[in-house]
Design an enzyme around this catalytic site. Structure first.
Site, mmCIF file in Angstrom:
data_model
loop_
_atom_site.group_PDB
_atom_site.id
_atom_site.type_symbol
_atom_site.label_atom_id
_atom_site.label_comp_id
_atom_site.label_asym_id
_atom_site.label_seq_id
_atom_site.Cartn_x
_atom_site.Cartn_y
_atom_site.Cartn_z
ATOM 1 C CB SER A 50 -0.896 0.007 1.248
ATOM 2 O OG SER A 50 -0.088 0.234 2.397
ATOM 3 C CG ASP A 82 -3.788 -2.848 -1.617
ATOM 4 O OD1 ASP A 82 -4.729 -3.022 -2.422
ATOM 5 O OD2 ASP A 82 -3.901 -2.997 -0.375
ATOM 6 C CD GLU A 134 -12.427 -0.264 -5.032
ATOM 7 O OE1 GLU A 134 -11.266 -0.642 -4.773
ATOM 8 O OE2 GLU A 134 -13.233 0.090 -4.163
ATOM 9 C CG HIS A 213 -9.840 -4.376 -2.626
ATOM 10 N ND1 HIS A 213 -8.690 -3.694 -2.296
ATOM 11 C CD2 HIS A 213 -9.789 -4.600 -3.958
ATOM 12 C CE1 HIS A 213 -7.979 -3.517 -3.396
ATOM 13 N NE2 HIS A 213 -8.620 -4.049 -4.413
ATOM 14 C CB SER A 216 -9.584 -9.919 6.824
ATOM 15 O OG SER A 216 -8.249 -9.789 6.390
ATOM 16 C CG ASN A 256 -6.925 -7.349 -2.283
ATOM 17 O OD1 ASN A 256 -6.608 -8.140 -3.153
ATOM 18 N ND2 ASN A 256 -6.848 -6.041 -2.430
#
Ligand code: G3H
Ligand code: 13P
Ligand code: ZN
Length: 311
Positions: A50, A82, A134, A213, A216, A256
């Site tokens: 990033s 990123d 995006e 994205h 998690s 991601n």
């Protein structure tokens, strides 16, 4: 094997019904933990940096760490920017040896997003680098950008053909309900992803790689470990892993993951210090932290992404 682009990786992933993990890297232990797991499982992998990681660790250090991982593992590794937020940042990463860049102009107007994405694509393609763009806005925090749930918006499938045709981007990140960080869904609500949007995008862009994205899963054992050792993370909830596995079977080729690595690392270090309060050698606590990253990535590759053995 040199550092590669995502072109061939995504074509194989699309046809094979699996996804490639894109893991954020900030230091040596994170690079090592991720790539040791990928090497053991012969999994292709994307290491992404990033703007904040580049400011923290320095472009050259990160570049050399990734080159070292490539030499040590012999794996096909993609080095990806990123959430690039400007043409200049993307150009600097292309010039500095990255093989893939994301231009994230998703918070700008449709026309402005197209204009800057097109500019990045022209430069990157001239240099053999691929571009992720995006459409739609995820909630959560990334670098200094903080998007509230109210300001986030799902991708409109009716926009995607025009966007991809006019920009020439190589992959597209879409918003279907994932978000950045550890607090993705309200406690007590049922996590939902808009698979109908994903499928409609895939119908309109046959064979085109889609990116998720904010993917998690926020494993509760790590949240509990952090809270048991002096932390305070109430209501941290992620995306259920079976939903991500399902997305990987469909058009999603890149998933991601950053927060889960942070949780694994932080939980392990907190636990370590509770158990060894007199220790002060960084190697003593970074070694188990690196092992925790490796275990997390092994789990993602096998149980979520399905890309083991695909390198
Ligand atoms: O989406 C953002 C990633 O989690 C990177 O986070 O900007 O704090 O490095 P960062
Ligand atoms: P998480 O915060 O869910 O790990 O998302 C990471 C990400 O999308 C990086 O671009
Ligand atoms: Zn992201």
């Amino acid at each position: 094997m040199p550092i590669v682009t995502t072109k061939e990786m995504f074509a194989k992933a699309y046809n094979g019904g699996y996804a490639i993990g894109a893991f954020n890297v900030n230091n040596m232990e994170i690079v090592q933990g991720i790539t040791e797991a990928a090497a053991e499982l012969r999994a292709p992998v994307i290491l992404q940096v990033s703007k904040g990681a580049r400011a923290y660790a320095n472009h050259t250090y990160l570049m050399k760490l990734v080159e070292a991982a490539e030499i040590e593992t012999g794996l096909p590794i993609v080095l990806h920017l990123d959430h690039g937020d400007s043409f200049e940042l993307c150009k600097s990463c292309v010039d500095g040896g990255f093989t893939s860049v994301m231009i994230d102009a998703s918070s700008r107007s449709f026309e402005d997003n197209i204009a800057v994405t097109r500019q990045v694509v022209e430069y990157a393609h001239d240099h053999g680098v691929v571009v992720e763009a995006e459409l739609g806005t995820l909630a959560g925090v990334e670098d200094e950008v903080n998007v509230s749930a109210e300001d986030s918006s799902y991708t409109r499938p009716e926009d995607v053909e025009e966007f991809v045709t006019r920009t020439g981007c190589d992959s597209l990140a879409i918003a279907i309900g994932t978000s950045h960080g550890a607090y993705k869904f309200k406690p007590g609500t049922k996590p939902q992803l808009r698979f109908d949007i994903l499928d409609e995008v895939a119908r309109r862009l046959p064979g085109f790689p889609i990116v998720l994205h904010g993917s998690s899963s926020v494993p509760q054992e790590f949240v509990e470990a952090i809270n048991a050792h002096g932390g305070n993370m109430p209501g941290a909830i992620g995306v259920p892993e079976d939903m991500l596995r399902e997305a990987a079977r469909r058009a999603v080729c890149k998933i991601n993951i950053d927060s889960d690595l942070r949780l694994a690392m932080t939980a392990t270090i907190r636990e370590y210090f509770d158990e060894h309060p007199a220790d002060f050698d960084p190697r003593a606590y970074l070694k188990p932290a690196r092992a925790a990253i490796k275990a997390m990535v092994r789990h993602k590759i096998i149980d979520v992404l399905g890309c083991d053995g695909k390198a």
